[in-house]
Every structure is written in structure tokens, then in C-alpha cells.
Write a protein that holds these residues in place. Sequence first.
Motif, PDB file in Angstrom:
ATOM      1  N   ILE A 195      33.751  -6.520  13.787  1.00 39.26           N
ATOM      2  CA  ILE A 195      32.370  -6.124  14.085  1.00 39.26           C
ATOM      3  C   ILE A 195      32.289  -4.623  14.321  1.00 39.26           C
ATOM      4  O   ILE A 195      31.380  -3.963  13.825  1.00 39.26           O
ATOM      5  CB  ILE A 195      31.831  -6.928  15.296  1.00 39.26           C
ATOM      6  CG1 ILE A 195      31.624  -8.387  14.900  1.00 39.26           C
ATOM      7  CG2 ILE A 195      30.544  -6.312  15.845  1.00 39.26           C
ATOM      8  CD1 ILE A 195      31.363  -9.322  16.066  1.00 39.26           C
ATOM      9  N   SER A 196      33.245  -4.081  15.053  1.00 36.90           N
ATOM     10  CA  SER A 196      33.266  -2.653  15.332  1.00 36.90           C
ATOM     11  C   SER A 196      33.402  -1.847  14.039  1.00 36.90           C
ATOM     12  O   SER A 196      32.697  -0.849  13.831  1.00 36.90           O
ATOM     13  CB  SER A 196      34.416  -2.323  16.286  1.00 36.90           C
ATOM     14  OG  SER A 196      34.490  -0.953  16.520  1.00 36.90           O
ATOM     15  N   THR A 197      34.291  -2.272  13.164  1.00 30.27           N
ATOM     16  CA  THR A 197      34.488  -1.594  11.879  1.00 30.27           C
ATOM     17  C   THR A 197      33.220  -1.658  11.045  1.00 30.27           C
ATOM     18  O   THR A 197      32.793  -0.658  10.464  1.00 30.27           O
ATOM     19  CB  THR A 197      35.661  -2.226  11.110  1.00 30.27           C
ATOM     20  OG1 THR A 197      36.845  -2.077  11.891  1.00 30.27           O
ATOM     21  CG2 THR A 197      35.859  -1.575   9.754  1.00 30.27           C
ATOM     22  N   LEU A 198      32.603  -2.825  11.006  1.00 32.65           N
ATOM     23  CA  LEU A 198      31.362  -2.987  10.245  1.00 32.65           C
ATOM     24  C   LEU A 198      30.258  -2.105  10.806  1.00 32.65           C
ATOM     25  O   LEU A 198      29.504  -1.476  10.056  1.00 32.65           O
ATOM     26  CB  LEU A 198      30.929  -4.455  10.295  1.00 32.65           C
ATOM     27  CG  LEU A 198      30.717  -5.055   8.934  1.00 32.65           C
ATOM     28  CD1 LEU A 198      31.574  -6.266   8.778  1.00 32.65           C
ATOM     29  CD2 LEU A 198      29.270  -5.383   8.786  1.00 32.65           C
ATOM     30  N   SER A 199      30.156  -2.030  12.119  1.00 33.59           N
ATOM     31  CA  SER A 199      29.135  -1.200  12.764  1.00 33.59           C
ATOM     32  C   SER A 199      29.335   0.266  12.412  1.00 33.59           C
ATOM     33  O   SER A 199      28.370   0.975  12.101  1.00 33.59           O
ATOM     34  CB  SER A 199      29.182  -1.373  14.285  1.00 33.59           C
ATOM     35  OG  SER A 199      28.848  -2.682  14.637  1.00 33.59           O
ATOM     36  N   ARG A 200      30.579   0.729  12.462  1.00 30.62           N
ATOM     37  CA  ARG A 200      30.857   2.136  12.108  1.00 30.62           C
ATOM     38  C   ARG A 200      30.500   2.419  10.657  1.00 30.62           C
ATOM     39  O   ARG A 200      29.924   3.454  10.335  1.00 30.62           O
ATOM     40  CB  ARG A 200      32.334   2.468  12.370  1.00 30.62           C
ATOM     41  CG  ARG A 200      32.659   2.702  13.835  1.00 30.62           C
ATOM     42  CD  ARG A 200      34.028   3.332  14.028  1.00 30.62           C
ATOM     43  NE  ARG A 200      35.119   2.583  13.426  1.00 30.62           N
ATOM     44  CZ  ARG A 200      35.780   1.582  14.002  1.00 30.62           C
ATOM     45  NH1 ARG A 200      35.432   1.198  15.206  1.00 30.62           N
ATOM     46  NH2 ARG A 200      36.764   0.977  13.382  1.00 30.62           N
ATOM     47  N   GLU A 201      30.826   1.479   9.769  1.00 35.56           N
ATOM     48  CA  GLU A 201      30.513   1.655   8.354  1.00 35.56           C
ATOM     49  C   GLU A 201      29.012   1.689   8.128  1.00 35.56           C
ATOM     50  O   GLU A 201      28.508   2.483   7.323  1.00 35.56           O
ATOM     51  CB  GLU A 201      31.160   0.552   7.517  1.00 35.56           C
ATOM     52  CG  GLU A 201      32.662   0.685   7.430  1.00 35.56           C
ATOM     53  CD  GLU A 201      33.334  -0.498   6.764  1.00 35.56           C
ATOM     54  OE1 GLU A 201      32.634  -1.462   6.364  1.00 35.56           O
ATOM     55  OE2 GLU A 201      34.574  -0.470   6.678  1.00 35.56           O
ATOM     56  N   MET A 202      28.267   0.851   8.848  1.00 33.04           N
ATOM     57  CA  MET A 202      26.818   0.836   8.709  1.00 33.04           C
ATOM     58  C   MET A 202      26.207   2.138   9.225  1.00 33.04           C
ATOM     59  O   MET A 202      25.284   2.694   8.610  1.00 33.04           O
ATOM     60  CB  MET A 202      26.228  -0.372   9.441  1.00 33.04           C
ATOM     61  CG  MET A 202      26.531  -1.688   8.745  1.00 33.04           C
ATOM     62  SD  MET A 202      25.979  -3.130   9.685  1.00 33.04           S
ATOM     63  CE  MET A 202      24.228  -2.871   9.771  1.00 33.04           C
ATOM     64  N   LEU A 203      26.732   2.646  10.345  1.00 33.93           N
ATOM     65  CA  LEU A 203      26.237   3.908  10.895  1.00 33.93           C
ATOM     66  C   LEU A 203      26.539   5.069   9.960  1.00 33.93           C
ATOM     67  O   LEU A 203      25.702   5.952   9.749  1.00 33.93           O
ATOM     68  CB  LEU A 203      26.847   4.180  12.275  1.00 33.93           C
ATOM     69  CG  LEU A 203      26.296   3.300  13.395  1.00 33.93           C
ATOM     70  CD1 LEU A 203      27.114   3.511  14.670  1.00 33.93           C
ATOM     71  CD2 LEU A 203      24.832   3.598  13.650  1.00 33.93           C
ATOM     72  N   LYS A 204      27.703   5.060   9.357  1.00 37.35           N
ATOM     73  CA  LYS A 204      28.069   6.095   8.380  1.00 37.35           C
ATOM     74  C   LYS A 204      27.129   6.058   7.185  1.00 37.35           C
ATOM     75  O   LYS A 204      26.667   7.085   6.703  1.00 37.35           O
ATOM     76  CB  LYS A 204      29.499   5.886   7.884  1.00 37.35           C
ATOM     77  CG  LYS A 204      30.503   6.780   8.494  1.00 37.35           C
ATOM     78  CD  LYS A 204      31.818   6.596   7.757  1.00 37.35           C
ATOM     79  CE  LYS A 204      32.930   7.284   8.514  1.00 37.35           C
ATOM     80  NZ  LYS A 204      34.229   7.020   7.890  1.00 37.35           N
ATOM     81  N   ALA A 205      26.864   4.864   6.683  1.00 39.69           N
ATOM     82  CA  ALA A 205      25.974   4.706   5.546  1.00 39.69           C
ATOM     83  C   ALA A 205      24.581   5.213   5.868  1.00 39.69           C
ATOM     84  O   ALA A 205      23.927   5.846   5.033  1.00 39.69           O
ATOM     85  CB  ALA A 205      25.928   3.239   5.122  1.00 39.69           C
TER      86      ALA A 205
END
Length: 176
Positions: free
Chosen positions: A162-172
Motif C-alpha cells: 500500500i505504501s509503495t502504491l501510494s508513493r507511485e500515485m503521488l509521483k504520478a
Amino acid sequence: FLHGATVAHGLQGILAKFGRAADVSRVYIFENEIDPHDGLLTSLRHEWVAQGISAQLEDPVLHRLSYAEMGFQRWAHLLKRGMAVFGRVLEFPESEQAFLLRQSIQALVVAPIFVDDLWWGFIGFDDCTEARRWSSMEIDALYTAGNIIGAALRRKRNEERISTLSREMLKAQDYE
């Protein structure tokens, strides 16, 4: 334990509690890995030892052990099917005895740990002072401990995803 800050920190305390409650010499967790060249390996990751018992955590022999090379195929066969390995070491197959006696183990019980239906590793109790017979309650307790640890590891893995996905979404979002 399941809601602690870190699984590793929580594990040390829970292993100590298990060890004292079961009146054993050593409690430990081994983690499996698949190596493309060496096959199924296991490594000692966590350990608690009673006073006067030698710790094994720093022993390099207990890291990246091949079940096949050390003569423990029976363990792999039983554990991956959800079964425990237990008994007095002198009643084990000869291929296992020398390795276990080198660590002063007289009796042991190990139970599998599963994470997301995959055999992740195992938790074990050693008795280095007595060749005891394990009660069904002790074996059941170790299964329960393995299930709790598996749930904590699954939770940690899900939190990391979840943390990795959240970071990727914020980057996007930053690039939009």
C-alpha cells in the motif's frame, strides 16, 4: 504484536514469551528462499535463548542452508504440507542427528509459517537440557505461534504494498 511498530522488534519479545512459557532452551524462526542455482534454502532470522544456552543466530552455517544438502528433505516435505516436525533428536534419521546435536539439541518441535498460502519458513522450540516428549498442547501452541507470525508478516507485506502504491500515485500526480 500484530499492531506493533515493527514486526522484527515485536518478534523478539514474543519469542521470549513463548520460550519462557514453554520452558524451552531456544525459540527461533527460519525464513525460506528459492535460489535459482541452489534450490530451496532456509536461514535463521530470529532467535531467543534461555540463560546458559548458546545462541546460534550468528552461526554462518545456519544461513542459506539447503534442505537437500543438509539431509533435511523430510522436514521440507512435512512443513510445506503444514505438518510439524518433532521428537527426540536421537530418534530422528541419522542424516539429521549430527547437525542437530552439534547445536546441543536433545529434543525439538518445529511448525510451518505460511504467508499468503505460501510456505514462508518455520518456528521452532529446542530443548537442550532434556530429551523430552512434546505434548499435543505444546505442538498446538507452536502451530498457533506460526499462524500469528504468518498473519503479522502478511500484514507487514500488505502495508508495504500500500505504501509503495501510494508513493507511485503521488509521483504520478506530481507529473500531471
